[in-house]
Design an enzyme around this catalytic site. Structure first.
Site, PDB file in Angstrom:
ATOM      1  N   HIS A  17      35.966  38.275  17.648  1.00 38.33           N
ATOM      2  CA  HIS A  17      34.678  37.879  18.514  1.00 38.33           C
ATOM      3  C   HIS A  17      34.358  39.516  19.750  1.00 38.33           C
ATOM      4  O   HIS A  17      32.876  38.933  19.639  1.00 38.33           O
ATOM      5  CB  HIS A  17      35.550  37.220  19.903  1.00 38.33           C
ATOM      6  N   LYS A  41      41.349  21.408  24.596  1.00 37.49           N
ATOM      7  CA  LYS A  41      42.714  22.518  24.203  1.00 37.49           C
ATOM      8  C   LYS A  41      43.193  22.857  25.347  1.00 37.49           C
ATOM      9  O   LYS A  41      42.825  22.274  26.313  1.00 37.49           O
ATOM     10  CB  LYS A  41      42.742  24.241  23.546  1.00 37.49           C
ATOM     11  N   ARG A  90      33.716  32.108  10.319  1.00 37.60           N
ATOM     12  CA  ARG A  90      34.323  32.972   9.698  1.00 37.60           C
ATOM     13  C   ARG A  90      34.819  32.620   8.385  1.00 37.60           C
ATOM     14  O   ARG A  90      34.943  33.183   6.871  1.00 37.60           O
ATOM     15  CB  ARG A  90      35.945  32.923   9.526  1.00 37.60           C
TER      16      ARG A  90
END
Length: 158
Positions: A17, A41, A90
Site C-alpha cells: 500500500h 470484512k 498485485r
C-alpha cells in the site's frame, strides 16, 4: 489541480500500500487516502487507528492526506472534485476484481477515471489477511508492513 483518491480498508497498511501511495503522490497534485469500511470484512483496527497509522507512515509526503469515508467511493470522488481513482494491482485476480469495480464506478458516475498501478514484484504475494495471520501466529511481519505498524499489529494478538 489534479486530485486522486486511493480508497481501501488498509487493515493493516502494508508496504505494498505504502509503495502505491508514494508512487501515486508523484503523479497527482493531491492524493487523498480514503480509509473505508469494508462491510464484507470484520476490521482488526478501528478507522481512527488506521488513519493514525497511515498518517504516521506518510508524514513526509506533503501532498497526501488521510480521511475516513463511509458510503460510495463515487460520492466521495464528486465531493472532492477528484480527477482519478487509484488502485493497486498485485495479479490477474486483482485485475479482474478491480476492473469490475472500475466499470461499476464509471456507470455510477461517468467522470470517474481509474488508474491501476502494478505492485512491485516483492509485494505481489502480500495481502493484509495473510499478514494478520502471520501476526496472529507471532511471526515476523516487519518486512511486510511499515515500521510504525509492526508494534500496533503485534499488540492486537497479545
Amino acid at each position: 489541480m489534479k486530485i486522486a483518491v486511493f480508497p481501501g480498508s488498509f487493515d493493516p497498511l502494508t508496504n505494498g500500500h505504502l509503495n502505491i501511495i508514494k508512487r501515486a503522490s508523484r503523479l497527482f497534485d493531491e492524493l487523498v487516502i480514503a480509509v473505508a469500511v469494508n462491510t464484507s470484512k470484520s476490521a482488526l483496527f478501528s478507522s481512527e487507528e488506521k488513519v493514525q497509522l497511515i498518517d504516521e507512515a506518510v508524514k513526509d509526503l506533503t501532498n497526501v492526506r488521510v480521511i475516513t469515508v463511509q458510503g460510495l467511493t463515487v460520492d466521495l470522488f464528486k465531493e472532492l472534485k477528484a480527477t482519478t481513482l487509484v488502485r493497486g494491482l498485485r495479479d490477474e485476480e486483482d485485475y479482474r476484481y478491480e476492473r469490475q469495480i472500475a466499470e461499476m464506478n464509471h456507470q455510477l458516475e461517468n467522470s470517474v477515471e481509474t488508474v491501476f498501478l502494478m505492485a512491485r514484484p516483492q509485494d505481489t504475494y502480500v495481502a493484509s489477511s495473510i499478514i494478520k495471520e502471520i501476526a496472529k501466529m507471532h511471526g515476523d511481519i516487519s518486512k511486510f508492513v511499515p515500521q510504525n505498524v509492526v508494534q500496533p499489529l503485534t499488540d492486537k494478538f497479545k
